[in-house]
Design an enzyme around this catalytic site. Structure first.
Site, PDB file in Angstrom:
ATOM      1  N   ARG A  95      -3.859   1.475  11.136  1.00 50.49           N
ATOM      2  CA  ARG A  95      -4.608   1.034  12.302  1.00 50.49           C
ATOM      3  C   ARG A  95      -4.772   2.214  13.250  1.00 50.49           C
ATOM      4  NH1 ARG A  95      -6.262  -2.457   9.733  1.00 50.49           N
ATOM      5  NH2 ARG A  95      -6.187  -4.715  10.050  1.00 50.49           N
ATOM      6  N   HIS A 122     -13.662   3.720   8.158  1.00 52.10           N
ATOM      7  CA  HIS A 122     -12.890   2.529   7.789  1.00 52.10           C
ATOM      8  C   HIS A 122     -13.328   1.994   6.423  1.00 52.10           C
ATOM      9  CE1 HIS A 122     -10.410  -0.972   9.668  1.00 52.10           C
ATOM     10  NE2 HIS A 122     -10.190  -0.871   8.373  1.00 52.10           N
ATOM     11  N   ILE A 160       0.832  -1.200   0.000  1.00 50.48           N
ATOM     12  CA  ILE A 160       0.000   0.000   0.000  1.00 50.48           C
ATOM     13  C   ILE A 160       0.867   1.251   0.000  1.00 50.48           C
ATOM     14  CG2 ILE A 160      -1.752   1.294   1.270  1.00 50.48           C
ATOM     15  CD1 ILE A 160      -2.754  -1.453   2.327  1.00 50.48           C
ATOM     16  N   GLU A 212     -12.747   1.812  17.297  1.00 52.66           N
ATOM     17  CA  GLU A 212     -13.845   2.067  16.359  1.00 52.66           C
ATOM     18  C   GLU A 212     -14.930   0.990  16.465  1.00 52.66           C
ATOM     19  OE1 GLU A 212     -12.165   0.163  12.216  1.00 52.66           O
ATOM     20  OE2 GLU A 212     -11.264   2.075  12.816  1.00 52.66           O
ATOM     21  N   GLY A 269     -11.249   1.818   3.704  1.00 51.49           N
ATOM     22  CA  GLY A 269     -10.064   1.578   2.893  1.00 51.49           C
ATOM     23  C   GLY A 269     -10.243   0.571   1.775  1.00 51.49           C
ATOM     24  N   SER A 270     -10.862  -0.557   2.053  1.00 54.08           N
ATOM     25  CA  SER A 270     -11.028  -1.607   1.041  1.00 54.08           C
ATOM     26  C   SER A 270     -12.435  -1.645   0.459  1.00 54.08           C
ATOM     27  CB  SER A 270     -10.691  -2.976   1.647  1.00 54.08           C
ATOM     28  OG  SER A 270     -11.592  -3.297   2.700  1.00 54.08           O
ATOM     29  N   ASP A 310      -9.101   7.315   8.470  1.00 51.63           N
ATOM     30  CA  ASP A 310     -10.038   6.268   8.062  1.00 51.63           C
ATOM     31  C   ASP A 310     -10.144   5.178   9.110  1.00 51.63           C
ATOM     32  OD1 ASP A 310     -11.790   4.950   6.145  1.00 51.63           O
ATOM     33  OD2 ASP A 310     -10.157   3.537   5.777  1.00 51.63           O
ATOM     34  N   THR A 334      -4.477   5.296   7.225  1.00 52.62           N
ATOM     35  CA  THR A 334      -5.311   4.205   6.730  1.00 52.62           C
ATOM     36  C   THR A 334      -4.815   2.864   7.271  1.00 52.62           C
ATOM     37  OG1 THR A 334      -3.936   4.018   4.735  1.00 52.62           O
ATOM     38  CG2 THR A 334      -5.915   5.386   4.581  1.00 52.62           C
TER      39      THR A 334
END
Length: 318
Positions: free
Chosen positions: A238, A285, A158, A267, A287-288, A262, A236
């Protein structure tokens, strides 16, 4: 009879369809986070389990899990929600989903960079709340991205994808990684052997390191002090990499211009002060979260389960 597969959360339609073709599924009716006991109940007659980020797959879980289950496939690359030592000690195989969410997560990192720099949250709020009065020369002036210095902590897949995209913004890219990468994987970025060496070179800092005992709380007051005044941090990776109290103090004082986040510690129960800061660009969250990526993650998790059930080598074993 089909093998029994326990699935803790609802998955993309295409993934559930493929799973039903090969397995007798055990799933909840809704899509709520499940407790350890609820997950164990789903698994009581299962041959395998497909779990997600946030599921409490800890030592107590493995101590109570029937040996029949055999494999736990997680719908994620990260495994910090799983006690890997307990899994190994109790004889369970763990599989994850690497290599399919690189581009989606790198894209979100860039959304955070641009959104934080250009005050996108404030601008959207004005339009949605009908508080935009007129165009004016000093209205919501943000920070230019093009031509600035970008620092990357963690130059894995990433981080490399973020660096590659930075070339389109004519940025000077710097990075820290546990080891220097081959030149063809650096995308012109300058390597720094320590984080402390990296930080003074970062107008923007993008975090891409795992959560470990060494990195938890890493972004603290001392860390932030080494950044240039007015820097922007995006995360992005943890949430627990960041010391929320220290980041918020830096955003309030002006030491940092903005932050794009993100991921968050605890969370979805995030530090509530973030919501009140105008110089934060916040996402839940994501990201994906593209159809293509989430399908690929689910298929990869099923590939791990299919291989285990068939007695083959698990392709993405942790």
């Amino acid at each position: 009879m089909k093998p029994v597969l326990a699935i803790t959360r609802r998955l993309p339609e295409a993934v559930e369809k493929r799973a039903r073709e090969s397995y007798d599924l055990r799933m909840q009716d809704g899509d709520d986070p499940l407790s350890r006991d609820q997950i164990l109940d789903l698994c009581k007659d299962a041959n395998a389990a497909l779990v997600s980020v946030g599921d409490p797959i800890d030592a107590a879980f493995f101590a109570a899990l029937p040996q029949k289950v055999g494999i736990i496939a997680t719908f994620s690359v990260g495994t910090d929600h799983i006690d890997l030592a307990a899994a190994k000690a109790n004889g369970f195989v763990i599989g994850n989903t690497p290599g399919v969410l690189t581009d989606a997560t790198a894209d979100i990192a860039w959304l955070l960079i641009l959104g934080a720099a250009r005050r996108a949250s404030e601008g959207e709020a004005e339009v949605r709340n009908a508080t935009w009065s007129s165009w004016r020369p000093t209205h919501l002036m943000g920070t230019q991205v093009t031509g600035k210095k970008l620092g990357i902590v963690g130059m894995g897949r990433i981080g490399q994808a973020v660096a590659k995209r930075a070339r389109g913004f004519d940025m000077e890219v710097h990075y820290f990684n546990r080891r220097r990468l081959p030149e063809d994987q650096e995308f012109g970025a300058a390597y720094h052997p320590t984080i402390n060496d990296l930080l003074p070179h970062c107008d923007f800092l993008s975090l891409h390191c795992p959560s470990t005992p060494e990195t938890r709380g890493m972004v603290n007051r001392n860390f932030i002090a080494k950044l240039p005044d007015g820097a922007i941090i995006v995360n992005t990776a943890r949430g627990d990499i960041v010391n929320d109290k220290d980041l918020i103090a830096a955003l309030k004082s002006g030491k940092l211009t903005a932050a794009g986040l993100d991921v968050f510690a605890g969370e979805p129960n995030i530090e509530p002060t973030y919501r009140d800061l105008p110089n934060t660009f916040l996402l839940p969250h994501l990201g994906s979260a593209t159809v293509e990526t989430r399908n690929a993650m689910g298929f990869r998790a099923l590939d791990n389960i299919d291989a285990f059930i068939a007695g083959r080598e698990v392709p993405f074993r942790v």
